[in-house]
Design a protein around this motif. Structure first.
Motif, mmCIF file in Angstrom:
data_model
loop_
_atom_site.group_PDB
_atom_site.id
_atom_site.type_symbol
_atom_site.label_atom_id
_atom_site.label_comp_id
_atom_site.label_asym_id
_atom_site.label_seq_id
_atom_site.Cartn_x
_atom_site.Cartn_y
_atom_site.Cartn_z
ATOM 1 N N GLU A 138 15.153 84.108 81.067
ATOM 2 C CA GLU A 138 14.281 84.487 82.174
ATOM 3 C C GLU A 138 12.968 85.109 81.702
ATOM 4 O O GLU A 138 11.953 85.006 82.385
ATOM 5 C CB GLU A 138 15.006 85.474 83.091
ATOM 6 N N ARG A 139 12.976 85.750 80.544
ATOM 7 C CA ARG A 139 11.822 86.544 80.127
ATOM 8 C C ARG A 139 10.962 85.944 79.019
ATOM 9 O O ARG A 139 9.855 86.430 78.779
ATOM 10 C CB ARG A 139 12.295 87.940 79.682
ATOM 11 N N ILE A 140 11.426 84.899 78.338
ATOM 12 C CA ILE A 140 10.689 84.409 77.181
ATOM 13 C C ILE A 140 9.330 83.826 77.576
ATOM 14 O O ILE A 140 8.365 83.898 76.803
ATOM 15 C CB ILE A 140 11.520 83.364 76.379
ATOM 16 N N GLY A 141 9.213 83.283 78.775
ATOM 17 C CA GLY A 141 7.911 82.815 79.256
ATOM 18 C C GLY A 141 7.259 81.820 78.312
ATOM 19 O O GLY A 141 7.848 80.807 77.933
ATOM 20 N N ASP A 142 6.032 82.120 77.910
ATOM 21 C CA ASP A 142 5.285 81.219 77.027
ATOM 22 C C ASP A 142 5.507 81.515 75.545
ATOM 23 O O ASP A 142 4.810 80.965 74.692
ATOM 24 C CB ASP A 142 3.781 81.309 77.336
ATOM 25 N N GLY A 143 6.449 82.407 75.239
ATOM 26 C CA GLY A 143 6.728 82.740 73.843
ATOM 27 C C GLY A 143 7.203 81.526 73.068
ATOM 28 O O GLY A 143 7.805 80.605 73.634
ATOM 29 N N GLU A 144 6.944 81.525 71.768
ATOM 30 C CA GLU A 144 7.325 80.379 70.939
ATOM 31 C C GLU A 144 8.172 80.754 69.730
ATOM 32 O O GLU A 144 9.135 80.075 69.409
ATOM 33 C CB GLU A 144 6.074 79.633 70.483
ATOM 34 N N ILE A 145 7.827 81.835 69.038
ATOM 35 C CA ILE A 145 8.554 82.214 67.822
ATOM 36 C C ILE A 145 9.546 83.321 68.144
ATOM 37 O O ILE A 145 9.171 84.385 68.644
ATOM 38 C CB ILE A 145 7.588 82.661 66.717
ATOM 39 N N PHE A 172 13.085 79.214 66.183
ATOM 40 C CA PHE A 172 13.919 80.364 65.835
ATOM 41 C C PHE A 172 13.897 80.606 64.326
ATOM 42 O O PHE A 172 13.990 79.665 63.524
ATOM 43 C CB PHE A 172 15.359 80.136 66.305
ATOM 44 N N ILE A 173 13.797 81.874 63.954
ATOM 45 C CA ILE A 173 13.776 82.254 62.547
ATOM 46 C C ILE A 173 14.697 83.448 62.321
ATOM 47 O O ILE A 173 15.016 84.190 63.261
ATOM 48 C CB ILE A 173 12.349 82.615 62.070
ATOM 49 N N ALA A 174 15.113 83.625 61.074
ATOM 50 C CA ALA A 174 15.926 84.787 60.708
ATOM 51 C C ALA A 174 15.023 86.014 60.586
ATOM 52 O O ALA A 174 13.979 85.959 59.928
ATOM 53 C CB ALA A 174 16.647 84.532 59.388
ATOM 54 N N ALA A 175 15.417 87.106 61.234
ATOM 55 C CA ALA A 175 14.599 88.321 61.209
ATOM 56 C C ALA A 175 14.699 89.068 59.884
ATOM 57 O O ALA A 175 13.905 89.973 59.620
ATOM 58 C CB ALA A 175 15.001 89.252 62.354
ATOM 59 N N ARG A 176 15.676 88.676 59.051
ATOM 60 C CA ARG A 176 15.862 89.383 57.788
ATOM 61 C C ARG A 176 16.813 88.591 56.899
ATOM 62 O O ARG A 176 17.318 87.544 57.303
ATOM 63 C CB ARG A 176 16.421 90.781 58.037
ATOM 64 N N GLY A 177 17.050 89.107 55.697
ATOM 65 C CA GLY A 177 17.967 88.461 54.764
ATOM 66 C C GLY A 177 19.415 88.637 55.177
ATOM 67 O O GLY A 177 19.727 89.236 56.200
ATOM 68 N N GLY A 178 20.325 88.125 54.356
ATOM 69 C CA GLY A 178 21.742 88.138 54.689
ATOM 70 C C GLY A 178 22.402 89.483 54.476
ATOM 71 O O GLY A 178 21.976 90.296 53.661
ATOM 72 N N VAL A 179 23.481 89.718 55.256
ATOM 73 C CA VAL A 179 24.282 90.939 55.133
ATOM 74 C C VAL A 179 25.751 90.554 55.134
ATOM 75 O O VAL A 179 26.194 89.793 55.994
ATOM 76 C CB VAL A 179 24.021 91.911 56.300
ATOM 77 N N GLY A 180 26.528 91.064 54.189
ATOM 78 C CA GLY A 180 27.961 90.792 54.173
ATOM 79 C C GLY A 180 28.284 89.389 53.682
ATOM 80 O O GLY A 180 27.426 88.653 53.210
ATOM 81 N N ILE A 229 6.781 85.780 56.225
ATOM 82 C CA ILE A 229 6.031 87.002 56.528
ATOM 83 C C ILE A 229 4.931 86.701 57.550
ATOM 84 O O ILE A 229 4.683 87.486 58.472
ATOM 85 C CB ILE A 229 5.446 87.606 55.238
ATOM 86 N N ASP A 230 4.295 85.552 57.406
ATOM 87 C CA ASP A 230 3.265 85.139 58.372
ATOM 88 C C ASP A 230 3.874 84.923 59.754
ATOM 89 O O ASP A 230 3.270 85.294 60.776
ATOM 90 C CB ASP A 230 2.578 83.851 57.906
ATOM 91 N N LEU A 231 5.063 84.338 59.795
ATOM 92 C CA LEU A 231 5.728 84.104 61.079
ATOM 93 C C LEU A 231 6.108 85.413 61.759
ATOM 94 O O LEU A 231 6.043 85.531 62.996
ATOM 95 C CB LEU A 231 6.979 83.233 60.882
ATOM 96 N N TYR A 232 6.500 86.418 60.969
ATOM 97 C CA TYR A 232 6.839 87.720 61.552
ATOM 98 C C TYR A 232 5.635 88.326 62.273
ATOM 99 O O TYR A 232 5.775 89.005 63.286
ATOM 100 C CB TYR A 232 7.337 88.679 60.465
ATOM 101 N N GLU A 233 4.449 88.072 61.747
ATOM 102 C CA GLU A 233 3.237 88.594 62.381
ATOM 103 C C GLU A 233 2.949 87.912 63.717
ATOM 104 O O GLU A 233 2.246 88.455 64.558
ATOM 105 C CB GLU A 233 2.036 88.412 61.445
ATOM 106 N N LYS A 234 3.516 86.710 63.899
ATOM 107 C CA LYS A 234 3.249 85.938 65.116
ATOM 108 C C LYS A 234 4.447 85.918 66.067
ATOM 109 O O LYS A 234 4.428 85.209 67.076
ATOM 110 C CB LYS A 234 2.886 84.498 64.741
ATOM 111 N N THR A 235 5.481 86.673 65.761
ATOM 112 C CA THR A 235 6.717 86.624 66.537
ATOM 113 C C THR A 235 6.501 87.066 67.987
ATOM 114 O O THR A 235 5.868 88.085 68.256
ATOM 115 C CB THR A 235 7.798 87.496 65.873
ATOM 116 N N ASP A 236 7.055 86.288 68.914
ATOM 117 C CA ASP A 236 6.938 86.575 70.342
ATOM 118 C C ASP A 236 8.158 87.291 70.905
ATOM 119 O O ASP A 236 8.084 87.936 71.949
ATOM 120 C CB ASP A 236 6.753 85.270 71.126
ATOM 121 N N CYS A 237 9.285 87.151 70.244
ATOM 122 C CA CYS A 237 10.526 87.770 70.733
ATOM 123 C C CYS A 237 11.442 88.075 69.558
ATOM 124 O O CYS A 237 11.521 87.293 68.600
ATOM 125 C CB CYS A 237 11.237 86.830 71.718
#
Length: 346
Positions: A138-145, A172-180, A229-237
């Motif tokens: 419902e909220r993502i709207g025009d967001g892309e990344i 969709f991208i991973a917000a960080r490296g792996g855990v566990g 890192i560039d994608l993190y700067e452009k993240t919409d959600c």
């Protein structure tokens, strides 16, 4: 039917509203857990098997559920009725009031509370995932990344996702490296699950958290790391979970002296590789390539998903410094405990 009408009906014909609420709960748990048998359903809803059987028969006659040998499922009409009733039921049962109260206490944009406690009932985790999926759609709207973290809460969300208008534009991208060690709970796999569920695209990013300081500095300069890192700067959600600090330290096989330091510093919650004390202060951070707290402040939509009474301290710790545009999806168990703790210290 708004909450005022429900309250008036309760006073005039109290048994009618009780039946309404009981059947609404059954529809909710059947939608989340179906196909489900009568005995586990009665336990979920807090009804005797006889009460459950009678209500199920009424719902079946109304064509709101389907009873079969493999279990009970909700019909399309049943799902439509449940969704239409939800806002009024939430207000009447006090969920709306609790949501607004917790929103004010945490100083964030919105709080959505689902019934139950996921510590006591695994089906509540399905409710958390479904509500998070609904809020995102419902909220993502025009967001892309869209950046997603790992963990059980976020991993469950794609099961309730579906293709929707503009979903093909989502990346969709991973917000960080792996855990566990559980591959199914890694952010890379979850990002792919989101993309497959709604018809979007995804990028993979592999970064082990065990790298030395020197290796980390070298890795950051790699083209794949720079691209992320560039994608993190452009993240919409950002969609993320919140972990208990000690539990997360165990998952990372953190050295004992570092674990003791976390305890001494009062670490309660963890998110994005950062450990927070009860005041939201960062007391420790993991060396990783991932979305940073300063980048979060610029992300238009942040959805945090976490529940269970036992995780109340962790959620409150992270939320003490969370960006104000955060939307928290949690359950009654966590919400009521957070309110109790915050009010007792105010």
């Amino acid at each position: 039917m708004n909450s005022n009408i429900l309250e008036a009906q309760r006073k005039l014909v109290p048994e009618m509203v009780d039946v309404l609420h009981r059947r609404y709960k059954l529809l909710t748990f059947i939608e989340m857990s179906g196909p489900i048998g009568r005995r586990p359903l009665s336990l979920l809803a807090g009804l005797s098997e006889r009460e459950c059987r009678n209500e199920m028969e009424s719902l079946r006659e109304l064509d709101l559920i389907r009873i079969a040998k493999e279990g009970t499922t909700i019909t399309a009409e049943g799902a439509k009725v449940r969704a239409a009733l939800q806002p009024s039921i939430d207000e009447w049962t006090g969920h709306g009031l609790i949501e607004r109260k917790l929103q004010r206490l945490l100083h964030i944009q919105h709080v959505k509370i689902v019934p139950g406690d996921s510590d006591a009932n695994d089906a509540v985790k399905n409710l958390l995932a479904k509500e998070a999926a609904n809020e995102f759609t419902e909220r993502i709207g025009d967001g892309e990344i869209v950046a997603v973290t790992g963990g059980t809460s976020v991993a469950a969300i794609p099961h309730y996702m579906h293709s929707f208008e503009r979903a093909a534009h989502l990346h969709f991208i991973a917000a960080r490296g792996g855990v566990g060690n559980d591959i199914g709970l890694q952010a890379n796999v979850i990002a792919a699950s989101f993309a497959h569920a709604c018809g979007g695209t995804y990028s993979t990013f592999y970064y082990p958290e065990s790298l030395s300081g020197e290796a980390h500095e070298v890795f950051k300069k790699e083209p794949t790391a720079q691209k992320m890192i560039d994608l993190y700067e452009k993240t919409d959600c950002v969609i993320h979970g919140i972990g208990d600090a000690q539990r997360m330290a165990e998952m990372r096989n953190t050295p004992s002296e570092e674990t003791e330091k976390l305890q001494q510093d009062g670490a309660k919650g963890e998110a994005f590789g950062y450990y927070f004390d009860e005041n939201g202060k960062i007391v420790h951070r993991i060396r990783t390539v991932g979305i940073q707290t300063e980048q979060l402040k610029k992300v238009p939509l942040i959805i945090a998903v976490a529940g269970g009474k036992a995780k109340a301290d962790a959620i409150a710790a992270y939320m003490a410094s969370a960006p104000e545009q955060t939307l928290l999806v949690t359950d009654e168990g966590a919400a009521l405990e957070i309110i109790r703790k915050l009010e007792s210290t105010s």
